[in-house]
Design an enzyme around this catalytic site. Structure first.
Site, PDB file in Angstrom:
ATOM      1  N   GLU A 193     -39.817  24.214 -15.837  1.00 55.90           N
ATOM      2  CA  GLU A 193     -39.245  24.379 -17.099  1.00 55.90           C
ATOM      3  C   GLU A 193     -39.976  24.017 -18.440  1.00 55.90           C
ATOM      4  O   GLU A 193     -39.665  23.659 -19.318  1.00 55.90           O
ATOM      5  CB  GLU A 193     -37.954  23.459 -17.265  1.00 55.90           C
ATOM      6  CG  GLU A 193     -36.920  24.121 -16.039  1.00 55.90           C
ATOM      7  CD  GLU A 193     -35.640  23.051 -16.267  1.00 55.90           C
ATOM      8  OE1 GLU A 193     -34.464  23.745 -16.268  1.00 55.90           O
ATOM      9  OE2 GLU A 193     -35.693  21.856 -16.376  1.00 55.90           O
ATOM     10  N   GLU A 269     -32.224  26.568 -10.184  1.00 51.33           N
ATOM     11  CA  GLU A 269     -31.258  25.279 -10.240  1.00 51.33           C
ATOM     12  C   GLU A 269     -30.115  25.926 -10.799  1.00 51.33           C
ATOM     13  O   GLU A 269     -29.986  26.465 -11.890  1.00 51.33           O
ATOM     14  CB  GLU A 269     -31.825  24.152 -11.527  1.00 51.33           C
ATOM     15  CG  GLU A 269     -32.965  23.642 -10.962  1.00 51.33           C
ATOM     16  CD  GLU A 269     -33.314  22.386 -12.064  1.00 51.33           C
ATOM     17  OE1 GLU A 269     -32.516  22.145 -12.642  1.00 51.33           O
ATOM     18  OE2 GLU A 269     -34.361  22.092 -11.859  1.00 51.33           O
TER      19      GLU A 269
END
Length: 640
Positions: A193, A269
């Protein structure tokens, strides 16, 4: 695996050849012998060995589950109807000290964990970071590294050289377990991320190259939130872009397709639950809400990783923290995350609803829950005062004390987590004065000549102190509540960072001693408990400090090891060890009330619970057969 989500337990056998486009390569490129990626993609579809496939993954972190329970939790993920397990790798878990090589034994035996997943018939996705977030202390980065004057998560050579050393130990172990080598690893993530942190694409390219140079030939991918800002910062040409999200999968799919029309939709995710902070409510997500979003992800060949499929526990002091508007929000010991497989492994209503959506039709191999001890209450017996016990433990295993004009930070002392005891002897004029802690990270218990004055923190930085014109023995126990794991505050130091003032005058001349509670052995614990020998035992106020903080013990008998949940009614804030293992932090501000104690930490016969209580000790330890994680609050993460 068919393109339909309907599945039997476990993926198909690994083919001898992969006649498909490598997922890590640009669309249209051909697989080569030098890059025998098992997973591939073309025309917006994912393939496994040339056969249409979707990744149905569940996040499970080996560092949050006792090793004796790894296989049980993996089987439960298979029971859920998933074909893959994904895990982060926490660098600081393997190498907490710079002067020691990374460990890969015992609880840190990552290779054993990966092999266990493969033995259960599932694929593995590995997310080696080096930064992982994960609500894990410091986002997985070692504090000995972030304590330096360097730019973390960047192409700063001092940072990349340290990562290169870590990757040199880690990545060859993963490479040997790739599908091309007969192992279960089918994909590896590039950083984590990154687009929500920065835009140093040279660093991202370095990270990708570091993986390839050390033998990674399987799928490579990045993962970022589905916004233009995050995708601009975190994606790489020629590397699959995956999304992380809690809601609105259709909008995420449209955005990714507009930028990468040839790539499959992969959600690295899917936040079907959320984590908790001390002093807040327990976050939950309704079954209907979670299942609705999961169904939207699976539409039209989507792949998903359920984060978390099984959350586990932030054992010891590994829980991270967030920082909002300059205020620390420490994460609780439990990482249950309202996952379909609960902290103790039980199947929840969310498990059964998700299993139906995933189309799993095989029988459940695992029981609904594992055996649990019967409820009981035992006496919590006070054994030693707080300062006396700490003094005795520090004498039992001596540590180096730093003497300097100002208090030493955790980082200067080489301390990752625990306490720092800072002492000084200022002369204080007669009368009442202000004792000001200008910047304490995160919490300080303050004593004057052994008498407890109170707690200083960011919200209450001042205490009253009464002087006589003589010097005062000032003792400050500084507690780290967890290192920030997300955002620009990752790597912030701990300790008394700003001056300590008596009115306007600075206190100088400090001795600072590290109290490495996570490293304590039976020797330190025994010494601390024995510090009260010869005094009156039982509950009650410390005759020196005027508080009922300190060290206490409770014992209970078990016919055989089984799960249990520990509660400390009447106690305020501190740490709990079970048979010498640091279970975690307890705190009466909630939301978490019980601490999960897995069966492998217990043995048949007498078991010992040791409590370090920092503020107020109760008189009872409760063993419960159900968890209590606190009053709930519905939470669904959404991106603007």
């Amino acid at each position: 695996m068919n393109e339909s989500p309907t599945t039997n337990i476990g993926p198909p056998p690994r083919p001898a050849e992969a006649a498909a486009t490598p997922l890590a390569a640009p669309s249209g490129a051909a697989a080569t012998a030098a890059s025998p990626a098992l997973l591939s993609w073309r025309d917006g579809r994912l393939y496994r060995g040339g056969i249409p496939h979707r990744i149905l993954s569940g996040a499970l972190h080996y560092f949050r589950v006792h090793p004796d329970l790894w296989r049980d939790r993996v089987r439960r993920i298979a029971d859920l109807g998933l074909n893959t397990v994904d895990t982060y790798v926490a660098w600081n878990f393997h190498q907490p000290r710079e002067d020691r090589t990374p460990r890969f034994d015992g609880w840190r035996n990552l290779e054993r964990f990966i092999r266990t997943v493969g033995e259960e018939g599932l694929d593995v996705v590995v997310r080696p970071g080096p930064y992982i977030c994960a609500e894990w202390s410091n986002g997985g980065l070692p504090s000995w590294l972030t304590g330096r004057d360097l730019a973390i998560r960047s192409s700063d050579p001092e940072f990349t050289s340290a990562v290169a050393g870590w990757f040199g130990e880690l990545i060859p172990r993963l490479a040997a377990l790739q599908a091309s080598q007969g192992g279960p690893v089918v994909a590896v993530q590039v950083e984590n991320e990154f687009g929500s942190y920065g835009d140093d694409h040279a660093y991202l390219r370095w990270n990708r190259q570091a993986l390839a140079e050390r033998g990674i030939t399987e799928l490579l991918f990045t993962a970022d939130g589905p916004t233009e800002l995050m995708l601009d910062g975190g994606t790489l040409p020629g590397t699959l872009t995956a999304a992380t999200l809690g809601s609105q999968p259709k909008a995420a799919r449209e955005l990714l397709t507009s930028r990468r029309p040839q790539e499959p939709f992969v959600v690295a995710e899917f936040w079907n639950g959320w984590f908790d902070h001390w002093g807040k409510r327990h976050h939950v997500r309704s079954v209907d809400s979670a299942v609705h979003t999961l169904s939207g992800i699976l539409d039209d060949h989507g792949s998903v990783s359920i984060y978390m499929a099984h959350g586990g526990t932030n054992f010891g002091l590994w829980a991270g923290a967030n920082e909002t508007e300059g205020r620390l929000e420490p994460v609780v010991t439990s990482y249950d995350s309202d996952a379909p497989i609960a902290e103790d492994g039980r199947f929840t209503p969310k498990f059964h609803a998700m299993r139906e959506v995933l189309g799993a039709t095989g029988p459940l191999r695992s029981p609904e829950r594992l055996p649990v001890l019967p409820p009981s209450r035992v006496a919590l017996v006070r054994r030693a005062g707080l300062l006396d016990g700490l003094d005795a433990a520090l004498r039992a295993v001596p540590v180096e004390t730093s003497a300097a004009p100002r208090p030493a930070t955790f980082e200067r002392l080489g301390l990752d987590a625990g306490l720092v005891r800072c002492t000084a002897r200022p002369r204080i004029p007669a009368g009442e004065h202000r004792l000001v802690f200008t910047d304490v990270r995160d919490r300080a218990l303050v004593f004057a000549d052994g008498v407890y004055l109170g707690v200083a923190d960011a919200d209450s930085p001042e205490l009253k102190i009464t002087g006589t014109g003589e010097t005062v023995g000032l003792d400050v126990l500084v507690e780290s509540l967890g290192r920030v794991n997300y955002g620009p505050s990752v790597g912030r130091p701990k300790g008394l960072l700003g001056p300590v003032l008596v009115d306007r005058r600075m206190v100088q001349g400090w001795e600072s001693t590290p109290v490495a509670l996570p490293d304590w052995s039976e020797r330190e614990l025994s010494a601390a408990l024995d510090a009260g020998a010869g005094s009156v035992t039982g509950t009650g106020a410390d005759s020196v400090t005027g508080t009922d903080a300190g060290f206490a013990v409770a014992e209970f008998h078990a016919d055989a090891p089984a799960d249990t949940f520990l509660a400390l009614p009447g106690s305020v804030h501190g740490l709990v060890w079970v048979n010498g293992f640091l279970l975690g932090r307890h705190w009466d501000i909630g939301p978490q009330v019980t601490l999960y104690c897995p069966a492998p930490l217990l043995h048949a016969g007498v078991n010992t619970v040791t409590v370090l209580e920092l503020e107020g000790l109760g008189d009872t330890l409760e063993l419960r057969d159900e968890p209590e994680l606190g009053p709930t609050e519905e939470y669904v993460e959404e991106f603007d």
